[in-house]
Design a protein around this motif. Sequence first.
Motif, PDB file in Angstrom:
ATOM      1  N   ASP A  57       0.824  -1.202   0.000  1.00 21.06           N
ATOM      2  CA  ASP A  57       0.000   0.000   0.000  1.00 21.06           C
ATOM      3  C   ASP A  57       0.860   1.255   0.000  1.00 21.06           C
ATOM      4  OD1 ASP A  57      -2.107  -1.729   0.118  1.00 21.06           O
ATOM      5  OD2 ASP A  57      -2.694  -1.234   2.172  1.00 21.06           O
ATOM      6  N   LEU A  58       1.883   1.275   0.831  1.00 26.37           N
ATOM      7  CA  LEU A  58       2.719   2.468   0.931  1.00 26.37           C
ATOM      8  C   LEU A  58       3.584   2.639  -0.313  1.00 26.37           C
ATOM      9  CD1 LEU A  58       2.995   4.665   3.029  1.00 26.37           C
ATOM     10  CD2 LEU A  58       4.881   3.403   4.074  1.00 26.37           C
ATOM     11  N   ALA A 168      11.032   1.534  -3.844  1.00 25.02           N
ATOM     12  CA  ALA A 168       9.759   2.119  -4.288  1.00 25.02           C
ATOM     13  C   ALA A 168      10.060   3.344  -5.140  1.00 25.02           C
ATOM     14  CB  ALA A 168       8.894   2.497  -3.092  1.00 25.02           C
ATOM     15  N   GLY A 169      10.377   3.109  -6.384  1.00 26.68           N
ATOM     16  CA  GLY A 169      10.721   4.213  -7.263  1.00 26.68           C
ATOM     17  C   GLY A 169      12.205   4.523  -7.213  1.00 26.68           C
ATOM     18  N   GLU A 170      12.578   5.656  -7.784  1.00 26.63           N
ATOM     19  CA  GLU A 170      13.990   5.992  -7.947  1.00 26.63           C
ATOM     20  C   GLU A 170      14.682   6.338  -6.638  1.00 26.63           C
ATOM     21  OE1 GLU A 170      16.776   9.168 -10.454  1.00 26.63           O
ATOM     22  OE2 GLU A 170      14.622   9.015 -10.850  1.00 26.63           O
ATOM     23  N   ASN A 171      13.991   7.034  -5.750  1.00 22.30           N
ATOM     24  CA  ASN A 171      14.641   7.571  -4.564  1.00 22.30           C
ATOM     25  C   ASN A 171      14.150   6.988  -3.249  1.00 22.30           C
ATOM     26  OD1 ASN A 171      16.240   9.418  -6.039  1.00 22.30           O
ATOM     27  ND2 ASN A 171      14.533  10.854  -6.160  1.00 22.30           N
ATOM     28  N   ALA A 172      13.178   6.110  -3.286  1.00 19.51           N
ATOM     29  CA  ALA A 172      12.498   5.708  -2.054  1.00 19.51           C
ATOM     30  C   ALA A 172      12.638   4.220  -1.744  1.00 19.51           C
ATOM     31  CB  ALA A 172      11.026   6.080  -2.126  1.00 19.51           C
ATOM     32  N   VAL A 173      12.522   3.933  -0.452  1.00 14.20           N
ATOM     33  CA  VAL A 173      12.497   2.567   0.054  1.00 14.20           C
ATOM     34  C   VAL A 173      11.376   2.478   1.087  1.00 14.20           C
ATOM     35  CG1 VAL A 173      13.744   0.790   1.351  1.00 14.20           C
ATOM     36  CG2 VAL A 173      14.973   2.217  -0.285  1.00 14.20           C
TER      37      VAL A 173
END
Length: 311
Positions: A57-58, A168-173
């Motif tokens: 979800d996040l 989660a995408g280019e910059n996120a975890v």
Amino acid sequence: MTPSDASGAASGAGDNRWSDLDRPPLNAGSLSHALVRPGSLWTSLEIVGSTGSTNSDLAARADALPEGAVLVAEAQSAGRGRLDRRWTAPARSGLFFSVLLKPGDPGTSGGAVPVARWGWLPLLAGVATATALSRAAGVDTALKWPNDLLVTVAGEERKAGGILAERAGENAVVVGIGLNVTLHADELPVPGAGSLALAGAATTDRDPLLRAVLRSLEHWYGEWRTHGGDPVASRLQEAYAAGCTTLGRTVRAELPGDRVLVGEAVALDGDGRLVLATGDGVQQPVGAGDIVHLRPAGPSAPQAPTDPTSE
């Protein structure tokens, strides 16, 4: 999420806040007031009665949310650990939550952390959680590399929680943490599982436990980012090694392609990999992404009961 993974029988209970008076719901207002403050890492805290996976979800909302979003579920129907292993627990019997971190965002405090150092995030979450639980619950919580939280029940190590970090995408975890808090012996998904209650915790009140874990996570993440993700300068490598029960034991690493590596776990390298000293004198690092299973090996190695959600 991992052993941090919720049972179908519990799904209905998650919809009724008074269905189990021994397991009261989390207090969203109080938790938000305590944690979401100016200057804090935590920018929002949402609690849902039930969902499939807080990590999923996040991650789906990662681009639209700022760093520091926290999503908590009272029950999960599709919680998971590494390699999509299931994690089950009755509603409101534990802490099942995910946090959004953006170590690749240069606009946040400390600047961007090189992607090569992001592998330390699940280990960082382990240190933060173990530290918080030892202080807040009075339970000596150990770390099994790479993602398990262990407590001692009746003299043997039991897995009470785990961690799952996903890009989660280019910059996120997104980092998911799952922890068994009030599970009774007859509720354990497998005999080798454990809980804080079974380990004799001084408290099983989930509100202060969640506050303690999130504050500890904020501290360790802040140190890690301040030092550009350097595990030595931030003292993360030292802290993980001090709490890791895997080190010093002879283990059997089952690798993809039916390959097996047996050796003594002697160290963590600068990338967070486990270094095994094999019988032929070679020191071989293995990464969490390379491990299918990590088991004790040899008659002298303490054997934690098998848990299918492990590793």
